[in-house]
Design a protein around this motif. Sequence first.
Motif, PDB file in Angstrom:
ATOM      1  N   THR A  46       9.509  43.468 -30.062  1.00 17.17           N
ATOM      2  CA  THR A  46      10.796  43.631 -29.367  1.00 17.17           C
ATOM      3  C   THR A  46      11.500  42.285 -29.234  1.00 17.17           C
ATOM      4  N   GLY A  47      10.763  41.272 -28.820  1.00 15.49           N
ATOM      5  CA  GLY A  47      11.339  39.931 -28.710  1.00 15.49           C
ATOM      6  C   GLY A  47      11.799  39.399 -30.053  1.00 15.49           C
ATOM      7  N   ALA A  48      11.007  39.638 -31.091  1.00 19.99           N
ATOM      8  CA  ALA A  48      11.373  39.166 -32.428  1.00 19.99           C
ATOM      9  C   ALA A  48      12.644  39.846 -32.928  1.00 19.99           C
ATOM     10  N   LEU A  49      12.762  41.146 -32.705  1.00 18.51           N
ATOM     11  CA  LEU A  49      13.950  41.884 -33.147  1.00 18.51           C
ATOM     12  C   LEU A  49      15.196  41.414 -32.400  1.00 18.51           C
ATOM     13  N   ASN A  50      15.086  41.256 -31.090  1.00 14.30           N
ATOM     14  CA  ASN A  50      16.240  40.786 -30.309  1.00 14.30           C
ATOM     15  C   ASN A  50      16.636  39.365 -30.688  1.00 14.30           C
ATOM     16  N   SER A  51      15.647  38.512 -30.918  1.00 13.29           N
ATOM     17  CA  SER A  51      15.941  37.130 -31.330  1.00 13.29           C
ATOM     18  C   SER A  51      16.588  37.091 -32.709  1.00 13.29           C
ATOM     19  N   ALA A  52      16.050  37.888 -33.638  1.00  9.88           N
ATOM     20  CA  ALA A  52      16.610  37.923 -34.993  1.00  9.88           C
ATOM     21  C   ALA A  52      18.050  38.427 -34.975  1.00  9.88           C
ATOM     22  N   ALA A  53      18.322  39.422 -34.132  1.00 13.10           N
ATOM     23  CA  ALA A  53      19.691  39.937 -34.019  1.00 13.10           C
ATOM     24  C   ALA A  53      20.621  38.842 -33.487  1.00 13.10           C
ATOM     25  N   GLY A  54      20.176  38.109 -32.481  1.00 10.67           N
ATOM     26  CA  GLY A  54      20.979  37.027 -31.916  1.00 10.67           C
ATOM     27  C   GLY A  54      21.209  35.891 -32.889  1.00 10.67           C
ATOM     28  N   ILE A  55      20.173  35.525 -33.619  1.00 14.25           N
ATOM     29  CA  ILE A  55      20.296  34.441 -34.605  1.00 14.25           C
ATOM     30  C   ILE A  55      21.229  34.855 -35.744  1.00 14.25           C
ATOM     31  N   SER A  56      21.114  36.101 -36.177  1.00 18.11           N
ATOM     32  CA  SER A  56      21.989  36.599 -37.244  1.00 18.11           C
ATOM     33  C   SER A  56      23.441  36.607 -36.790  1.00 18.11           C
ATOM     34  N   ARG A  57      23.648  37.037 -35.569  1.00 18.79           N
ATOM     35  CA  ARG A  57      25.006  37.051 -35.002  1.00 18.79           C
ATOM     36  C   ARG A  57      25.563  35.635 -34.940  1.00 18.79           C
ATOM     37  N   ALA A  58      24.755  34.700 -34.477  1.00 25.28           N
ATOM     38  CA  ALA A  58      25.197  33.308 -34.395  1.00 25.28           C
ATOM     39  C   ALA A  58      25.519  32.746 -35.777  1.00 25.28           C
ATOM     40  N   ALA A  59      24.687  33.070 -36.762  1.00 26.08           N
ATOM     41  CA  ALA A  59      24.930  32.587 -38.127  1.00 26.08           C
ATOM     42  C   ALA A  59      26.255  33.127 -38.656  1.00 26.08           C
ATOM     43  N   GLN A  60      26.531  34.388 -38.354  1.00 25.21           N
ATOM     44  CA  GLN A  60      27.794  34.973 -38.816  1.00 25.21           C
ATOM     45  C   GLN A  60      28.988  34.312 -38.130  1.00 25.21           C
ATOM     46  N   LEU A  61      28.879  34.046 -36.840  1.00 26.64           N
ATOM     47  CA  LEU A  61      29.968  33.396 -36.111  1.00 26.64           C
ATOM     48  C   LEU A  61      30.198  31.970 -36.606  1.00 26.64           C
ATOM     49  N   VAL A  62      29.118  31.250 -36.876  1.00 21.19           N
ATOM     50  CA  VAL A  62      29.232  29.875 -37.358  1.00 21.19           C
ATOM     51  C   VAL A  62      29.928  29.838 -38.716  1.00 21.19           C
ATOM     52  N   ASN A  63      29.637  30.826 -39.553  1.00 18.74           N
ATOM     53  CA  ASN A  63      30.234  30.884 -40.889  1.00 18.74           C
ATOM     54  C   ASN A  63      31.604  31.548 -40.885  1.00 18.74           C
ATOM     55  N   SER A  64      32.087  31.920 -39.708  1.00 19.71           N
ATOM     56  CA  SER A  64      33.390  32.586 -39.563  1.00 19.71           C
ATOM     57  C   SER A  64      33.511  33.804 -40.463  1.00 19.71           C
ATOM     58  N   GLY A  65      32.413  34.535 -40.596  1.00 22.00           N
ATOM     59  CA  GLY A  65      32.416  35.720 -41.449  1.00 22.00           C
ATOM     60  C   GLY A  65      32.990  36.928 -40.749  1.00 22.00           C
ATOM     61  N   ALA A  66      33.422  37.877 -41.551  1.00 22.79           N
ATOM     62  CA  ALA A  66      33.900  39.149 -41.011  1.00 22.79           C
ATOM     63  C   ALA A  66      32.717  39.888 -40.406  1.00 22.79           C
ATOM     64  N   LEU A  67      32.978  40.867 -39.553  1.00 23.02           N
ATOM     65  CA  LEU A  67      31.914  41.569 -38.839  1.00 23.02           C
ATOM     66  C   LEU A  67      30.889  42.222 -39.771  1.00 23.02           C
ATOM     67  N   GLY A  68      31.280  42.612 -40.963  1.00 18.63           N
ATOM     68  CA  GLY A  68      30.357  43.261 -41.898  1.00 18.63           C
ATOM     69  C   GLY A  68      29.815  42.336 -42.967  1.00 18.63           C
ATOM     70  N   ALA A  69      30.177  41.049 -42.914  1.00 22.29           N
ATOM     71  CA  ALA A  69      29.736  40.104 -43.940  1.00 22.29           C
ATOM     72  C   ALA A  69      28.249  39.778 -43.778  1.00 22.29           C
TER      73      ALA A  69
END
Length: 158
Positions: A46-69
């Motif tokens: 559970t912790g790994a899944l929540n962390s991975a989701a957060g890290i993925s979200r952060a990576a997308q925001l840093v790269n200024s990607g579209a929501l589905g990128a």
Amino acid sequence: MKQQKGFTLIELVIVIVILGILSAVALPRFVDLSGDARQSSLLGLTGALNSAAGISRAAQLVNSGALGASVTLDGQTVTMVNGYPTADAAGIVLAAGVVATDYTSAGGGTDGADAITFTPSGFSGSNCKVVYTAADASSDNTAPITAGASAVATLTGC
């Protein structure tokens, strides 16, 4: 005078009885550790899944990607929906590094609010699981996001 060598029969019987009593008292404490192990494993997942989701979200925001990128984590391309990993093998399973031999997965998908369920391999209890639900929006990959991604463990049947 004759010296005694070894133990008498009564001494051996007493030692065996004492060992039997000790094992009868101690054994129940160690019999059902498998349930605790499954619970700990699912909490870790559970912790790994929540962390991975957060890290993925952060990576997308840093790269200024579209929501589905898609995003790249450790050289792996992770598929995204509504700004979070999809609920499938190319999304959250890849992002969190879930090992297929440790967990059995069911369901999932690439749309918002799709859910994938993980259960410990070799265990058939229906209430011993982790459910990852992808982020939801009124229309996929269009703001606003109505619910972020989440992973929730159910441990009652472990």
